[in-house]
Write an enzyme that holds these catalytic residues in place. Structure first.
Site, PDB file in Angstrom:
ATOM      1  N   HIS A  90      52.774   7.212  34.051  1.00 48.26           N
ATOM      2  CA  HIS A  90      51.752   6.186  34.273  1.00 48.26           C
ATOM      3  C   HIS A  90      52.378   4.795  34.225  1.00 48.26           C
ATOM      4  CE1 HIS A  90      47.453   4.606  33.309  1.00 48.26           C
ATOM      5  NE2 HIS A  90      48.227   3.597  33.689  1.00 48.26           N
ATOM      6  N   HIS A 116      52.361   1.241  36.985  1.00 43.91           N
ATOM      7  CA  HIS A 116      51.953   0.684  38.272  1.00 43.91           C
ATOM      8  C   HIS A 116      53.137   0.000  38.933  1.00 43.91           C
ATOM      9  CE1 HIS A 116      47.612   1.352  37.596  1.00 43.91           C
ATOM     10  NE2 HIS A 116      47.970   1.247  36.319  1.00 43.91           N
ATOM     11  N   HIS A 156      42.113   6.730  36.173  1.00 44.49           N
ATOM     12  CA  HIS A 156      41.926   5.827  35.044  1.00 44.49           C
ATOM     13  C   HIS A 156      40.511   6.007  34.472  1.00 44.49           C
ATOM     14  CE1 HIS A 156      45.564   3.934  36.450  1.00 44.49           C
ATOM     15  NE2 HIS A 156      45.508   3.010  35.512  1.00 44.49           N
ATOM     16  N   GLU A 205      39.460   3.761  29.023  1.00 45.16           N
ATOM     17  CA  GLU A 205      40.235   2.592  28.593  1.00 45.16           C
ATOM     18  C   GLU A 205      39.262   1.441  28.359  1.00 45.16           C
ATOM     19  OE1 GLU A 205      43.880  -0.313  30.165  1.00 45.16           O
ATOM     20  OE2 GLU A 205      42.710   0.854  31.593  1.00 45.16           O
ATOM     21  N   ASP A 210      52.510   1.509  31.511  1.00 47.31           N
ATOM     22  CA  ASP A 210      51.396   0.923  32.257  1.00 47.31           C
ATOM     23  C   ASP A 210      51.848  -0.208  33.196  1.00 47.31           C
ATOM     24  OD1 ASP A 210      48.795   0.753  33.109  1.00 47.31           O
ATOM     25  OD2 ASP A 210      47.981  -0.062  31.248  1.00 47.31           O
ATOM     26  N   ASP A 211      51.983  -1.421  32.669  1.00 50.58           N
ATOM     27  CA  ASP A 211      52.458  -2.591  33.427  1.00 50.58           C
ATOM     28  C   ASP A 211      53.437  -3.336  32.519  1.00 50.58           C
ATOM     29  OD1 ASP A 211      50.494  -2.666  35.895  1.00 50.58           O
ATOM     30  OD2 ASP A 211      49.265  -2.294  34.122  1.00 50.58           O
TER      31      ASP A 211
END
Length: 339
Positions: free
Chosen positions: A19, A21, A199, A202, A280-281
């Site tokens: 996971h 991006h 997603h 969250e 994630d990012d």
């Protein structure tokens, strides 16, 4: 914002990430280099300072993400973003990464999907040639871009199969755009043989997890941690062995949980829910995949054996072909001392 994860010792165990991006892996220095190469101005409001993206909350983060992504303009840019991230992951002992790729972001800057893919695939090939790391792609739809765009992206992925394109995801404004409207998009992807994740759990609660599980083909959840608020749902996740792609530092940075001590990853594990670790990012949250393994050791008390088990869970749940999965798992269980 959590402490910079360079403060954590990266555990000397093999790692895998399901996971992250793609555009969200580009660090501020890379965004500046790409903007200079493309002779475009970086949009106002992108940076807080030389090394930090500017954002206040989740929706503002999504906006900043789009601003930064707008300077990624060419196939060569996408090659560099993918290559630099995978090489950095390999340096931390990561063997496999699934990157969440958004054709809509590439389309917004005028790239065809063929050009977009060519750059990504070159980055995967070049990183593997240098380090041995394996990379794959999950095509992502963005909720807040609308149903029509989602179905177009799903159909495009279905019509253009490739060995590196292994899965399908949905990101964006989770609370504002619930899953049921995107059922057809997921059906298109699932029918085309793409692994499906979504997603949920969250920035919306257990109801979003339940709704995501109704989408065709969904066998993993991106985040999913707020399932902890519903004990019956936790039991269902454990019984069905739905894999959660857990991003602890992202969750703390974005205020889903106030501190690591509040994070439910240990409770989910204790309940038998399979989990993986992911960043994630990463540059938006001061994270790396190695740092997330360090957080799991420092804050959740996981030892090396448990961390390797998390990697094995990730490889088992990966949407990769069986031959590559077997090779990765064989390397995991027959590794020398250290990595």
């Amino acid at each position: 914002m959590p402490a910079d994860l360079t403060d954590y010792v990266v555990p000397d165990v093999p790692k895998a990430e399901l996971h992250v991006h793609l555009e969200g892996t580009a660090r501020p220095d890379l965004i500046r280099r790409l903007a200079a190469r493309n002779k475009v101005a970086i949009p106002d409001g992108t940076f807080e300072d030389e090394d930090t993206f500017r954002w206040r909350d989740f929706l503002d983060f999504l906006n900043t993400y789009d601003l930064a992504a707008s300077v990624i303009r060419t196939a060569a840019d996408y090659r560099d973003v993918v290559y630099e991230y995978l090489v950095a992951c390999a340096a931390e002992g990561t063997r496999y990464v699934e990157l969440i790729s958004s054709p809509d972001h590439a389309r917004a800057v005028g790239l065809t999907e063929a050009e977009h893919r060519a750059g990504i695939f070159q980055g995967i090939d070049d990183a593997r040639a240098q380090t041995g790391i394996e990379g794959r792609i999950l095509v992502s739809i963005v909720r807040n871009f609308g149903v029509e765009a989602a179905e177009r992206t799903a159909q495009e992925a279905a019509d253009n199969p490739h060995e590196y394109v292994v899965g399908f995801n949905m990101a964006g404004d989770e609370a504002g755009f619930p899953p049921p409207d995107f059922t057809r998009a997921f059906a298109i992807a699932h029918d085309a043989g793409l692994g499906c994740t979504c997603h949920a759990g969250e920035h919306a609660g257990p109801e979003s997890v339940r709704a995501a599980l109704q989408l065709p083909g969904v066998v993993r959840l991106s985040h999913g941690v707020r399932a902890i608020e519903d004990p019956d749902l936790v039991r269902e996740l454990a019984e069905r062995q739905i894999v959660l792609e857990v991003c602890p530092t992202s969750n703390v940075a974005l205020g889903v949980y106030a501190t690591y001590a509040d994070h439910p990853l240990p409770a989910l594990m204790a309940a038998g829910v399979p989990v993986t670790l992911a960043s994630d990012d990463p540059p938006y949250f001061g994270a790396t995949i190695g740092g997330e393994y360090g957080v799991a050791r420092a804050h959740f008390g996981l030892d090396d054996e448990q961390l390797v088990a998390i990697t094995a869970t990730a490889l088992g749940a990966a949407f990769v072909d069986d031959q590559t999965r077997a090779a990765l798992l064989n390397g995991l269980h027959n590794r020398p001392l250290g990595l």
